[in-house]
Motif scaffolding. Sequence first.
Motif, short mmCIF file in Angstrom:
data_model
loop_
_atom_site.label_atom_id
_atom_site.label_comp_id
_atom_site.label_asym_id
_atom_site.label_seq_id
_atom_site.Cartn_x
_atom_site.Cartn_y
_atom_site.Cartn_z
N SER A 254 0.86 -1.19 0.00
CA SER A 254 0.00 0.00 0.00
C SER A 254 0.89 1.24 0.00
N MET A 255 0.75 2.06 -1.02
CA MET A 255 1.60 3.24 -1.17
C MET A 255 0.76 4.49 -0.91
N GLU A 256 1.24 5.33 0.01
CA GLU A 256 0.57 6.59 0.31
C GLU A 256 1.57 7.71 0.08
N SER A 257 1.71 8.14 -1.16
CA SER A 257 2.66 9.20 -1.49
C SER A 257 1.99 10.47 -1.97
N HIS A 258 0.72 10.40 -2.37
CA HIS A 258 0.00 11.60 -2.81
C HIS A 258 -0.69 12.24 -1.61
N ASN A 259 -0.92 13.56 -1.71
CA ASN A 259 -1.58 14.30 -0.64
C ASN A 259 -3.09 14.41 -0.86
N LYS A 260 -3.53 14.18 -2.09
CA LYS A 260 -4.96 14.24 -2.40
C LYS A 260 -5.36 13.00 -3.18
N THR A 261 -6.61 12.95 -3.61
CA THR A 261 -7.15 11.76 -4.26
C THR A 261 -6.37 11.40 -5.52
N VAL A 262 -5.99 10.12 -5.62
CA VAL A 262 -5.35 9.60 -6.84
C VAL A 262 -6.47 9.35 -7.85
N THR A 263 -6.38 9.98 -9.02
CA THR A 263 -7.47 9.94 -9.99
C THR A 263 -7.28 8.93 -11.11
N ALA A 264 -6.04 8.57 -11.45
CA ALA A 264 -5.83 7.66 -12.59
C ALA A 264 -4.50 6.94 -12.46
N LEU A 265 -4.46 5.72 -13.02
CA LEU A 265 -3.25 4.91 -13.11
C LEU A 265 -3.04 4.47 -14.54
N CYS A 266 -1.79 4.21 -14.90
CA CYS A 266 -1.50 3.55 -16.17
C CYS A 266 -0.14 2.87 -16.05
N MET A 267 0.16 2.00 -17.00
CA MET A 267 1.44 1.31 -17.02
C MET A 267 2.42 2.05 -17.91
N GLY A 268 3.67 2.13 -17.48
CA GLY A 268 4.74 2.70 -18.29
C GLY A 268 5.93 1.77 -18.30
N LYS A 269 6.91 2.09 -19.13
CA LYS A 269 8.10 1.26 -19.26
C LYS A 269 9.34 2.12 -19.20
N VAL A 270 10.40 1.55 -18.62
CA VAL A 270 11.70 2.18 -18.59
C VAL A 270 12.67 1.30 -19.34
N GLY A 271 13.42 1.86 -20.27
CA GLY A 271 14.36 1.08 -21.08
C GLY A 271 14.26 1.47 -22.54
N ARG A 272 15.29 1.19 -23.31
CA ARG A 272 15.31 1.54 -24.71
C ARG A 272 14.51 0.53 -25.52
N VAL A 273 13.57 1.02 -26.29
CA VAL A 273 12.76 0.15 -27.12
C VAL A 273 13.62 -0.41 -28.24
N GLY A 274 13.70 -1.70 -28.34
CA GLY A 274 14.51 -2.32 -29.38
C GLY A 274 15.99 -2.32 -29.08
N GLY A 275 16.40 -1.84 -27.91
CA GLY A 275 17.80 -1.79 -27.57
C GLY A 275 18.23 -3.00 -26.78
N ASP A 276 19.42 -2.87 -26.20
CA ASP A 276 19.97 -3.99 -25.44
C ASP A 276 19.44 -4.02 -24.01
N GLU A 277 18.99 -2.89 -23.51
CA GLU A 277 18.54 -2.85 -22.13
C GLU A 277 17.17 -3.52 -21.98
N ALA A 278 17.00 -4.24 -20.92
CA ALA A 278 15.72 -4.89 -20.66
C ALA A 278 14.73 -3.84 -20.16
#
Length: 528
Positions: A254-278
Amino acid sequence: MAETFPVKPKLRPTSGKSTPTAESKYWKSFKIPKDIETTPSKSLNYPITSLSFSPVAPHDFAATHSASFTVFSGKTLEPKFTVNDFSDAAASSSFRCDGKLLAAGDLTGTVHVFDAKSRNHLRRLKGHSAAARVVCYPRAADKFHLFSGGDDSVVKYWDVAAEKCVLNLLGHKDYVRCGDASPVSDDMFVSGSYDHKVRVWDVRVSSAVSVAELNHEKPVESVIYLPSGGLIATAGGNFVKIWDVIGGGKLLYSMESHNKTVTALCMGKVGRVGGDEAEQNRILSVSLDGYMKVFDYAKFKITYSMRFPHPLLSVGFSPDSLTRVIGTSKGILYIGRRKGKVESADLGDPVALGAVEDEPQRRVLRPSYFRYFHRGQNAKPAEGDYLIKRPKKVKLAEYDKLLKKFRHKESLVAVLNGKNPENVVAVIEELILRKKLLKCVTNLDAEELGLLLGFLQKYSTMPRYAGLLTRLVNKVVELRAEDIRSSDQLRGHIRNLKRDVEEEIRIQQSLLEIQGIISPMLRIAARR
Protein backbone atom coordinates in the motif's frame (compact mmCIF):
# COMPACT_ATOMS: atom_id res chain seq x y z
CA MET A 1 60.85 26.45 -0.87
CA ALA A 2 58.56 25.14 1.85
CA GLU A 3 54.85 25.08 1.12
CA THR A 4 52.95 28.05 2.58
CA PHE A 5 49.52 27.84 4.19
CA PRO A 6 47.23 30.71 5.13
CA VAL A 7 47.11 31.72 8.77
CA LYS A 8 43.40 30.90 9.09
CA PRO A 9 42.20 28.53 6.33
CA LYS A 10 38.47 28.80 5.59
CA LEU A 11 36.45 25.61 5.32
CA ARG A 12 33.74 25.65 2.65
CA PRO A 13 30.77 23.26 2.76
CA THR A 14 30.28 20.86 -0.11
CA SER A 15 27.23 21.09 -2.35
CA GLY A 16 24.12 19.31 -1.05
CA LYS A 17 22.69 18.58 -4.51
CA SER A 18 22.14 14.91 -5.26
CA THR A 19 23.27 13.33 -8.50
CA PRO A 20 20.30 12.64 -10.80
CA THR A 21 19.65 8.95 -11.36
CA ALA A 22 19.41 7.28 -14.76
CA GLU A 23 15.66 6.82 -14.28
CA SER A 24 15.04 10.47 -13.44
CA LYS A 25 16.93 11.42 -16.61
CA TYR A 26 14.72 9.00 -18.53
CA TRP A 27 11.46 10.58 -17.33
CA LYS A 28 12.79 14.10 -17.78
CA SER A 29 13.52 13.26 -21.44
CA PHE A 30 9.76 13.36 -22.19
CA LYS A 31 9.45 16.90 -23.52
CA ILE A 32 7.06 18.79 -25.77
CA PRO A 33 8.53 18.88 -29.30
CA LYS A 34 9.42 22.44 -30.30
CA ASP A 35 8.22 22.15 -33.89
CA ILE A 36 4.81 20.80 -32.83
CA GLU A 37 3.63 23.34 -30.28
CA THR A 38 5.12 26.60 -29.09
CA THR A 39 3.40 26.33 -25.70
CA PRO A 40 4.00 23.49 -23.21
CA SER A 41 0.43 22.23 -23.51
CA LYS A 42 -2.69 21.81 -25.62
CA SER A 43 -5.95 23.16 -24.25
CA LEU A 44 -9.32 21.49 -24.83
CA ASN A 45 -11.16 23.95 -22.51
CA TYR A 46 -12.90 21.20 -20.51
CA PRO A 47 -11.62 18.62 -17.97
CA ILE A 48 -9.86 15.67 -19.63
CA THR A 49 -11.77 12.77 -18.10
CA SER A 50 -9.90 9.90 -19.83
CA LEU A 51 -7.02 9.10 -22.16
CA SER A 52 -6.52 5.95 -24.24
CA PHE A 53 -3.86 4.89 -26.76
CA SER A 54 -4.36 2.78 -29.86
CA PRO A 55 -2.47 -0.53 -29.55
CA VAL A 56 -1.40 -0.27 -33.21
CA ALA A 57 1.45 1.97 -34.49
CA PRO A 58 1.72 4.92 -34.76
CA HIS A 59 -0.38 4.76 -31.58
CA ASP A 60 -2.91 7.55 -31.92
CA PHE A 61 -4.58 8.55 -28.67
CA ALA A 62 -8.05 9.78 -27.74
CA ALA A 63 -8.99 12.31 -25.06
CA THR A 64 -12.57 12.69 -23.81
CA HIS A 65 -13.68 16.17 -22.81
CA SER A 66 -17.11 17.71 -22.45
CA ALA A 67 -19.61 16.13 -24.89
CA SER A 68 -16.91 15.02 -27.34
CA PHE A 69 -13.60 13.28 -27.76
CA THR A 70 -10.55 14.25 -29.79
CA VAL A 71 -8.16 11.85 -31.50
CA PHE A 72 -4.52 12.96 -31.76
CA SER A 73 -1.97 11.67 -34.24
CA GLY A 74 0.68 9.42 -32.75
CA LYS A 75 3.24 10.80 -35.25
CA THR A 76 2.67 14.54 -35.17
CA LEU A 77 0.83 14.85 -31.84
CA GLU A 78 -1.61 17.20 -33.58
CA PRO A 79 -5.41 16.74 -33.37
CA LYS A 80 -6.74 14.61 -36.23
CA PHE A 81 -10.47 15.04 -35.60
CA THR A 82 -13.07 15.66 -32.91
CA VAL A 83 -16.33 13.75 -32.54
CA ASN A 84 -19.32 15.53 -30.99
CA ASP A 85 -22.05 12.85 -31.43
CA PHE A 86 -22.90 12.70 -27.72
CA SER A 87 -26.08 13.77 -25.97
CA ASP A 88 -24.16 14.44 -22.75
CA ALA A 89 -20.58 14.60 -21.51
CA ALA A 90 -18.25 11.80 -22.63
CA ALA A 91 -16.71 9.85 -19.77
CA SER A 92 -14.50 7.08 -21.15
CA SER A 93 -12.95 5.75 -24.35
CA SER A 94 -11.18 2.60 -25.52
CA PHE A 95 -9.55 1.39 -28.77
CA ARG A 96 -10.15 -2.10 -30.09
CA CYS A 97 -7.15 -4.45 -30.22
CA ASP A 98 -6.62 -3.73 -33.95
CA GLY A 99 -7.03 0.03 -33.51
CA LYS A 100 -9.84 0.25 -36.10
CA LEU A 101 -12.74 0.89 -33.74
CA LEU A 102 -13.10 3.28 -30.83
CA ALA A 103 -15.78 3.01 -28.14
CA ALA A 104 -16.82 5.73 -25.72
CA GLY A 105 -19.46 6.11 -23.02
CA ASP A 106 -21.45 9.18 -22.01
CA LEU A 107 -23.46 10.38 -19.05
CA THR A 108 -26.76 9.27 -20.57
CA GLY A 109 -25.66 5.64 -20.15
CA THR A 110 -25.08 4.98 -23.86
CA VAL A 111 -21.93 3.32 -25.23
CA HIS A 112 -20.99 4.60 -28.69
CA VAL A 113 -18.82 2.73 -31.20
CA PHE A 114 -17.01 4.66 -33.97
CA ASP A 115 -14.78 3.85 -36.90
CA ALA A 116 -11.42 5.26 -35.81
CA LYS A 117 -10.50 6.26 -39.37
CA SER A 118 -13.69 7.48 -41.01
CA ARG A 119 -15.35 8.70 -37.76
CA ASN A 120 -18.58 6.94 -38.73
CA HIS A 121 -20.97 6.25 -35.87
CA LEU A 122 -21.44 2.45 -36.05
CA ARG A 123 -23.26 1.38 -32.87
CA ARG A 124 -25.21 2.77 -29.92
CA LEU A 125 -25.31 0.29 -27.05
CA LYS A 126 -28.12 1.30 -24.72
CA GLY A 127 -28.75 -0.51 -21.44
CA HIS A 128 -27.34 1.49 -18.55
CA SER A 129 -29.90 3.45 -16.58
CA ALA A 130 -27.25 5.95 -15.48
CA ALA A 131 -23.96 7.33 -16.76
CA ALA A 132 -21.62 4.86 -18.50
CA ARG A 133 -18.31 5.74 -16.80
CA VAL A 134 -16.25 2.74 -17.98
CA VAL A 135 -15.80 1.35 -21.49
CA CYS A 136 -13.07 -1.18 -22.27
CA TYR A 137 -12.27 -3.56 -25.14
CA PRO A 138 -10.46 -6.89 -24.53
CA ARG A 139 -6.75 -6.58 -25.19
CA ALA A 140 -5.79 -9.73 -27.10
CA ALA A 141 -7.85 -10.96 -30.06
CA ASP A 142 -11.55 -10.55 -29.25
CA LYS A 143 -12.99 -7.98 -31.69
CA PHE A 144 -16.67 -8.58 -31.01
CA HIS A 145 -17.15 -7.82 -27.32
CA LEU A 146 -16.53 -5.06 -24.82
CA PHE A 147 -17.58 -4.37 -21.25
CA SER A 148 -18.91 -1.22 -19.62
CA GLY A 149 -19.75 -0.03 -16.12
CA GLY A 150 -21.92 2.79 -14.93
CA ASP A 151 -23.45 4.77 -12.13
CA ASP A 152 -26.27 2.22 -11.98
CA SER A 153 -23.76 -0.13 -10.23
CA VAL A 154 -24.03 -2.64 -13.12
CA VAL A 155 -21.21 -4.03 -15.25
CA LYS A 156 -22.37 -5.10 -18.71
CA TYR A 157 -20.72 -7.44 -21.23
CA TRP A 158 -21.73 -6.52 -24.78
CA ASP A 159 -21.87 -8.25 -28.14
CA VAL A 160 -21.01 -5.25 -30.29
CA ALA A 161 -21.93 -6.81 -33.65
CA ALA A 162 -25.39 -7.87 -32.42
CA GLU A 163 -25.74 -4.59 -30.45
CA LYS A 164 -27.01 -6.38 -27.35
CA CYS A 165 -25.98 -7.03 -23.76
CA VAL A 166 -24.80 -10.62 -23.21
CA LEU A 167 -24.33 -10.47 -19.43
CA ASN A 168 -25.38 -8.20 -16.60
CA LEU A 169 -22.75 -8.56 -13.91
CA LEU A 170 -24.15 -7.60 -10.53
CA GLY A 171 -22.40 -7.21 -7.21
CA HIS A 172 -21.34 -3.59 -6.81
CA LYS A 173 -23.38 -1.44 -4.41
CA ASP A 174 -22.35 1.98 -5.71
CA TYR A 175 -21.12 3.80 -8.83
CA VAL A 176 -18.76 1.77 -11.07
CA ARG A 177 -16.10 4.30 -12.08
CA CYS A 178 -13.16 2.31 -13.47
CA GLY A 179 -12.11 -0.99 -15.02
CA ASP A 180 -9.50 -2.78 -17.10
CA ALA A 181 -9.18 -5.86 -19.32
CA SER A 182 -6.82 -8.71 -18.54
CA PRO A 183 -3.63 -8.77 -20.66
CA VAL A 184 -3.61 -12.59 -20.73
CA SER A 185 -7.28 -13.52 -21.23
CA ASP A 186 -10.07 -11.91 -23.27
CA ASP A 187 -12.63 -13.41 -20.89
CA MET A 188 -11.44 -11.66 -17.72
CA PHE A 189 -11.62 -8.08 -16.60
CA VAL A 190 -11.74 -6.07 -13.40
CA SER A 191 -13.97 -3.22 -12.20
CA GLY A 192 -13.76 -0.72 -9.34
CA SER A 193 -16.58 1.06 -7.56
CA TYR A 194 -17.31 3.75 -5.02
CA ASP A 195 -18.47 0.96 -2.67
CA HIS A 196 -14.69 0.53 -1.96
CA LYS A 197 -14.72 -2.86 -3.71
CA VAL A 198 -12.79 -4.17 -6.71
CA ARG A 199 -14.28 -7.20 -8.44
CA VAL A 200 -12.63 -9.61 -10.88
CA TRP A 201 -15.00 -11.03 -13.51
CA ASP A 202 -14.76 -14.08 -15.75
CA VAL A 203 -17.46 -14.18 -18.45
CA ARG A 204 -16.99 -17.95 -18.78
CA VAL A 205 -18.62 -18.38 -15.35
CA SER A 206 -22.30 -18.96 -16.05
CA SER A 207 -23.49 -17.49 -12.75
CA ALA A 208 -22.11 -14.07 -13.72
CA VAL A 209 -20.67 -13.64 -10.23
CA SER A 210 -17.28 -12.06 -9.58
CA VAL A 211 -14.54 -14.61 -9.09
CA ALA A 212 -12.66 -12.37 -6.64
CA GLU A 213 -13.47 -9.38 -4.47
CA LEU A 214 -10.95 -6.92 -3.01
CA ASN A 215 -11.59 -4.21 -0.43
CA HIS A 216 -9.63 -1.03 -1.19
CA GLU A 217 -11.21 0.71 1.84
CA LYS A 218 -11.68 3.93 -0.18
CA PRO A 219 -13.85 4.83 -3.21
CA VAL A 220 -11.96 3.29 -6.13
CA GLU A 221 -11.02 5.82 -8.82
CA SER A 222 -8.80 3.65 -11.04
CA VAL A 223 -7.80 0.01 -11.43
CA ILE A 224 -5.37 -1.58 -13.89
CA TYR A 225 -3.93 -5.02 -14.60
CA LEU A 226 -0.17 -5.34 -14.39
CA PRO A 227 1.51 -7.01 -17.41
CA SER A 228 1.74 -10.47 -15.82
CA GLY A 229 -2.05 -10.66 -15.48
CA GLY A 230 -1.72 -11.99 -11.93
CA LEU A 231 -1.40 -8.61 -10.19
CA ILE A 232 -3.63 -5.55 -10.23
CA ALA A 233 -3.15 -2.00 -8.95
CA THR A 234 -5.98 0.03 -7.46
CA ALA A 235 -6.22 3.74 -6.64
CA GLY A 236 -8.61 5.44 -4.26
CA GLY A 237 -8.23 8.19 -1.71
CA ASN A 238 -4.55 9.00 -1.59
CA PHE A 239 -3.56 5.31 -1.71
CA VAL A 240 -2.26 3.07 -4.50
CA LYS A 241 -2.39 -0.63 -3.62
CA ILE A 242 -0.93 -3.73 -5.30
CA TRP A 243 -2.90 -7.00 -5.11
CA ASP A 244 -2.04 -10.60 -5.92
CA VAL A 245 -5.17 -11.93 -7.64
CA ILE A 246 -3.79 -15.42 -8.25
CA GLY A 247 -2.75 -15.65 -4.60
CA GLY A 248 -6.35 -15.16 -3.48
CA GLY A 249 -6.51 -11.38 -3.50
CA LYS A 250 -3.61 -10.83 -1.09
CA LEU A 251 -2.56 -7.23 -0.51
CA LEU A 252 1.13 -6.93 -1.39
CA TYR A 253 1.79 -3.24 -0.83
CA SER A 254 0.00 0.00 0.00
CA MET A 255 1.60 3.24 -1.17
CA GLU A 256 0.57 6.59 0.31
CA SER A 257 2.66 9.20 -1.49
CA HIS A 258 0.00 11.60 -2.81
CA ASN A 259 -1.58 14.30 -0.64
CA LYS A 260 -4.96 14.24 -2.40
CA THR A 261 -7.15 11.76 -4.26
CA VAL A 262 -5.35 9.60 -6.84
CA THR A 263 -7.47 9.94 -9.99
CA ALA A 264 -5.83 7.66 -12.59
CA LEU A 265 -3.25 4.91 -13.11
CA CYS A 266 -1.50 3.55 -16.17
CA MET A 267 1.44 1.31 -17.02
CA GLY A 268 4.74 2.70 -18.29
CA LYS A 269 8.10 1.26 -19.26
CA VAL A 270 11.70 2.18 -18.59
CA GLY A 271 14.36 1.08 -21.08
CA ARG A 272 15.31 1.54 -24.71
CA VAL A 273 12.76 0.15 -27.12
CA GLY A 274 14.51 -2.32 -29.38
CA GLY A 275 17.80 -1.79 -27.57
CA ASP A 276 19.97 -3.99 -25.44
CA GLU A 277 18.54 -2.85 -22.13
CA ALA A 278 15.72 -4.89 -20.66
CA GLU A 279 12.49 -2.97 -20.24
CA GLN A 280 11.15 -2.53 -16.74
CA ASN A 281 7.51 -1.83 -16.00
CA ARG A 282 6.39 1.07 -13.86
CA ILE A 283 3.05 2.30 -12.52
CA LEU A 284 2.26 5.94 -13.28
CA SER A 285 -0.21 7.63 -10.95
CA VAL A 286 -1.68 11.14 -11.10
CA SER A 287 -3.59 13.00 -8.42
CA LEU A 288 -5.54 16.12 -7.61
CA ASP A 289 -2.43 17.38 -5.80
CA GLY A 290 -0.85 17.99 -9.23
CA TYR A 291 1.82 15.31 -8.94
CA MET A 292 2.67 12.47 -11.27
CA LYS A 293 4.45 9.62 -9.45
CA VAL A 294 6.37 6.74 -10.97
CA PHE A 295 6.26 3.57 -8.88
CA ASP A 296 8.56 0.57 -9.23
CA TYR A 297 6.33 -2.22 -7.93
CA ALA A 298 9.16 -4.77 -8.11
CA LYS A 299 11.06 -2.84 -5.41
CA PHE A 300 8.01 -1.13 -3.86
CA LYS A 301 9.40 2.38 -4.07
CA ILE A 302 8.81 5.72 -5.81
CA THR A 303 11.47 6.32 -8.45
CA TYR A 304 10.38 9.67 -9.88
CA SER A 305 7.98 12.51 -9.13
CA MET A 306 6.92 15.49 -11.25
CA ARG A 307 4.80 18.51 -10.27
CA PHE A 308 2.21 20.13 -12.57
CA PRO A 309 0.39 23.43 -11.95
CA HIS A 310 -3.14 21.98 -12.14
CA PRO A 311 -5.07 19.04 -10.63
CA LEU A 312 -4.55 15.93 -12.77
CA LEU A 313 -7.43 13.69 -13.88
CA SER A 314 -6.02 11.25 -16.44
CA VAL A 315 -2.77 9.76 -17.69
CA GLY A 316 -1.73 7.65 -20.68
CA PHE A 317 1.49 6.03 -21.90
CA SER A 318 1.97 4.80 -25.46
CA PRO A 319 2.74 1.09 -26.08
CA ASP A 320 6.02 2.03 -27.79
CA SER A 321 7.14 3.94 -24.65
CA LEU A 322 7.72 7.15 -26.60
CA THR A 323 4.76 9.34 -25.64
CA ARG A 324 3.33 10.30 -22.27
CA VAL A 325 0.09 12.30 -21.98
CA ILE A 326 -1.47 13.84 -18.87
CA GLY A 327 -4.89 15.48 -18.72
CA THR A 328 -5.91 18.14 -16.17
CA SER A 329 -9.09 19.52 -14.67
CA LYS A 330 -8.45 22.77 -16.58
CA GLY A 331 -8.65 21.02 -19.96
CA ILE A 332 -4.89 21.14 -20.56
CA LEU A 333 -3.00 18.23 -22.10
CA TYR A 334 0.65 17.86 -21.14
CA ILE A 335 2.17 15.82 -23.97
CA GLY A 336 5.75 14.62 -23.60
CA ARG A 337 7.73 12.75 -26.24
CA ARG A 338 11.01 10.92 -25.89
CA LYS A 339 13.59 10.65 -28.64
CA GLY A 340 13.28 7.47 -30.67
CA LYS A 341 11.74 5.89 -33.75
CA VAL A 342 8.41 4.32 -34.57
CA GLU A 343 7.47 1.91 -37.29
CA SER A 344 5.21 2.93 -40.11
CA ALA A 345 1.82 1.24 -39.87
CA ASP A 346 1.72 0.63 -43.61
CA LEU A 347 5.31 -0.08 -44.66
CA GLY A 348 6.88 -1.40 -41.50
CA ASP A 349 9.87 0.86 -42.14
CA PRO A 350 11.36 2.81 -39.27
CA VAL A 351 10.31 6.41 -39.64
CA ALA A 352 11.89 9.16 -37.62
CA LEU A 353 9.44 10.93 -35.38
CA GLY A 354 8.33 14.20 -36.88
CA ALA A 355 8.55 15.86 -33.51
CA VAL A 356 12.11 14.79 -32.75
CA GLU A 357 15.36 15.40 -34.54
CA ASP A 358 18.56 13.51 -33.88
CA GLU A 359 21.17 15.41 -31.98
CA PRO A 360 23.82 16.98 -34.22
CA GLN A 361 27.06 15.06 -34.15
CA ARG A 362 29.74 16.66 -32.03
CA ARG A 363 32.93 17.73 -33.72
CA VAL A 364 35.93 15.48 -33.27
CA LEU A 365 38.39 17.02 -30.84
CA ARG A 366 41.74 17.92 -32.37
CA PRO A 367 44.98 19.16 -30.75
CA SER A 368 44.26 22.61 -32.17
CA TYR A 369 41.15 22.92 -29.98
CA PHE A 370 41.33 24.29 -26.45
CA ARG A 371 38.91 21.60 -25.20
CA TYR A 372 41.31 18.90 -26.41
CA PHE A 373 43.63 19.59 -23.48
CA HIS A 374 40.77 19.55 -20.95
CA ARG A 375 39.03 16.38 -22.14
CA GLY A 376 38.08 13.86 -19.51
CA GLN A 377 38.46 16.21 -16.53
CA ASN A 378 34.82 15.85 -15.55
CA ALA A 379 34.76 12.06 -15.93
CA LYS A 380 33.94 10.21 -12.71
CA PRO A 381 36.31 7.44 -11.61
CA ALA A 382 35.06 3.87 -11.78
CA GLU A 383 35.29 1.49 -8.87
CA GLY A 384 38.83 0.22 -8.54
CA ASP A 385 40.45 3.17 -10.35
CA TYR A 386 43.42 4.78 -8.64
CA LEU A 387 42.53 8.44 -8.37
CA ILE A 388 45.29 11.07 -8.32
CA LYS A 389 43.93 14.44 -7.35
CA ARG A 390 45.55 17.64 -8.54
CA PRO A 391 46.52 19.77 -5.51
CA LYS A 392 44.39 22.87 -5.23
CA LYS A 393 46.10 26.21 -5.37
CA VAL A 394 45.94 27.93 -1.99
CA LYS A 395 44.72 31.51 -2.15
CA LEU A 396 46.66 33.75 0.25
CA ALA A 397 45.46 37.02 1.72
CA GLU A 398 47.69 40.10 1.69
CA TYR A 399 48.87 39.56 5.27
CA ASP A 400 49.65 35.90 4.47
CA LYS A 401 51.81 36.99 1.52
CA LEU A 402 53.69 39.44 3.77
CA LEU A 403 54.22 36.75 6.41
CA LYS A 404 55.56 34.49 3.68
CA LYS A 405 58.15 37.18 2.90
CA PHE A 406 58.95 37.66 6.65
CA ARG A 407 57.72 41.26 6.56
CA HIS A 408 56.15 40.94 9.97
CA LYS A 409 55.32 44.58 10.79
CA GLU A 410 53.69 45.14 7.39
CA SER A 411 51.67 41.94 7.86
CA LEU A 412 50.38 43.16 11.26
CA VAL A 413 49.40 46.55 9.83
CA ALA A 414 47.69 44.94 6.83
CA VAL A 415 45.53 42.67 8.96
CA LEU A 416 44.64 45.56 11.31
CA ASN A 417 43.38 47.53 8.31
CA GLY A 418 41.19 44.52 7.38
CA LYS A 419 39.17 44.97 10.60
CA ASN A 420 38.47 41.24 10.99
CA PRO A 421 39.20 40.38 14.64
CA GLU A 422 39.60 36.64 14.01
CA ASN A 423 42.29 37.26 11.38
CA VAL A 424 44.05 39.85 13.58
CA VAL A 425 44.21 37.44 16.52
CA ALA A 426 45.46 34.67 14.20
CA VAL A 427 48.31 36.90 12.94
CA ILE A 428 49.19 37.98 16.49
CA GLU A 429 49.39 34.33 17.56
CA GLU A 430 51.58 33.56 14.54
CA LEU A 431 53.92 36.43 15.40
CA ILE A 432 54.13 35.16 18.99
CA LEU A 433 55.16 31.74 17.69
CA ARG A 434 57.82 33.42 15.55
CA LYS A 435 58.89 35.57 18.54
CA LYS A 436 58.49 38.74 16.47
CA LEU A 437 55.42 40.38 18.02
CA LEU A 438 57.23 42.64 20.50
CA LYS A 439 59.68 43.73 17.82
CA CYS A 440 56.76 44.62 15.56
CA VAL A 441 55.13 46.68 18.34
CA THR A 442 58.40 48.52 18.95
CA ASN A 443 58.78 49.45 15.25
CA LEU A 444 55.23 50.79 14.75
CA ASP A 445 54.98 54.52 13.99
CA ALA A 446 52.45 56.77 15.74
CA GLU A 447 49.65 56.19 13.22
CA GLU A 448 50.17 52.41 13.17
CA LEU A 449 50.34 52.33 16.96
CA GLY A 450 47.02 54.19 17.12
CA LEU A 451 45.53 51.53 14.82
CA LEU A 452 46.72 48.77 17.18
CA LEU A 453 45.48 50.56 20.32
CA GLY A 454 42.08 51.15 18.69
CA PHE A 455 41.79 47.43 18.01
CA LEU A 456 42.83 46.53 21.56
CA GLN A 457 40.37 49.03 23.06
CA LYS A 458 37.49 47.51 21.02
CA TYR A 459 38.15 43.79 21.52
CA SER A 460 40.17 43.38 24.75
CA THR A 461 37.02 43.04 26.85
CA MET A 462 35.47 40.35 24.63
CA PRO A 463 35.70 37.01 26.48
CA ARG A 464 36.96 35.06 23.47
CA TYR A 465 39.97 37.39 23.00
CA ALA A 466 40.48 38.82 26.51
CA GLY A 467 43.06 36.26 27.64
CA LEU A 468 45.48 37.15 24.85
CA LEU A 469 44.76 40.83 24.24
CA THR A 470 44.87 42.00 27.87
CA ARG A 471 48.43 40.68 28.17
CA LEU A 472 49.29 42.37 24.88
CA VAL A 473 47.89 45.69 26.17
CA ASN A 474 50.27 45.57 29.15
CA LYS A 475 53.26 44.94 26.87
CA VAL A 476 52.27 47.73 24.46
CA VAL A 477 51.91 50.26 27.30
CA GLU A 478 55.22 49.13 28.80
CA LEU A 479 57.14 49.33 25.48
CA ARG A 480 55.60 52.54 24.08
CA ALA A 481 54.90 54.56 27.25
CA GLU A 482 56.90 57.61 26.09
CA ASP A 483 55.13 57.75 22.70
CA ILE A 484 51.70 57.42 24.36
CA ARG A 485 52.42 60.33 26.78
CA SER A 486 53.48 62.61 23.91
CA SER A 487 50.34 62.02 21.78
CA ASP A 488 46.83 63.20 22.70
CA GLN A 489 45.26 60.67 20.33
CA LEU A 490 47.13 57.73 21.85
CA ARG A 491 46.27 58.92 25.38
CA GLY A 492 42.61 58.99 24.28
CA HIS A 493 42.82 55.33 23.26
CA ILE A 494 44.30 54.44 26.65
CA ARG A 495 41.57 56.37 28.51
CA ASN A 496 38.85 54.60 26.53
CA LEU A 497 40.53 51.25 27.12
CA LYS A 498 40.77 51.94 30.87
CA ARG A 499 37.10 52.92 31.02
CA ASP A 500 36.01 49.73 29.18
CA VAL A 501 38.15 47.52 31.42
CA GLU A 502 36.74 49.14 34.57
CA GLU A 503 33.18 48.65 33.28
CA GLU A 504 33.90 45.00 32.51
CA ILE A 505 35.34 44.50 36.01
CA ARG A 506 32.23 46.08 37.54
CA ILE A 507 29.99 43.74 35.53
CA GLN A 508 32.01 40.70 36.57
CA GLN A 509 31.80 41.72 40.24
CA SER A 510 28.01 42.10 39.95
CA LEU A 511 27.75 38.66 38.40
CA LEU A 512 29.83 37.17 41.22
CA GLU A 513 27.53 38.78 43.80
CA ILE A 514 24.47 37.37 42.06
CA GLN A 515 26.12 33.96 41.89
CA GLY A 516 26.86 34.18 45.62
CA ILE A 517 23.16 34.83 46.31
CA ILE A 518 21.81 32.13 44.01
CA SER A 519 24.27 29.30 44.81
CA PRO A 520 23.04 28.67 48.41
CA MET A 521 19.43 28.71 47.19
CA LEU A 522 20.24 26.13 44.53
CA ARG A 523 21.99 23.90 47.09
CA ILE A 524 18.96 24.07 49.40
CA ALA A 525 16.61 23.27 46.53
CA ALA A 526 18.80 20.30 45.52
CA ARG A 527 18.59 18.82 49.06
CA ARG A 528 14.81 18.94 49.02
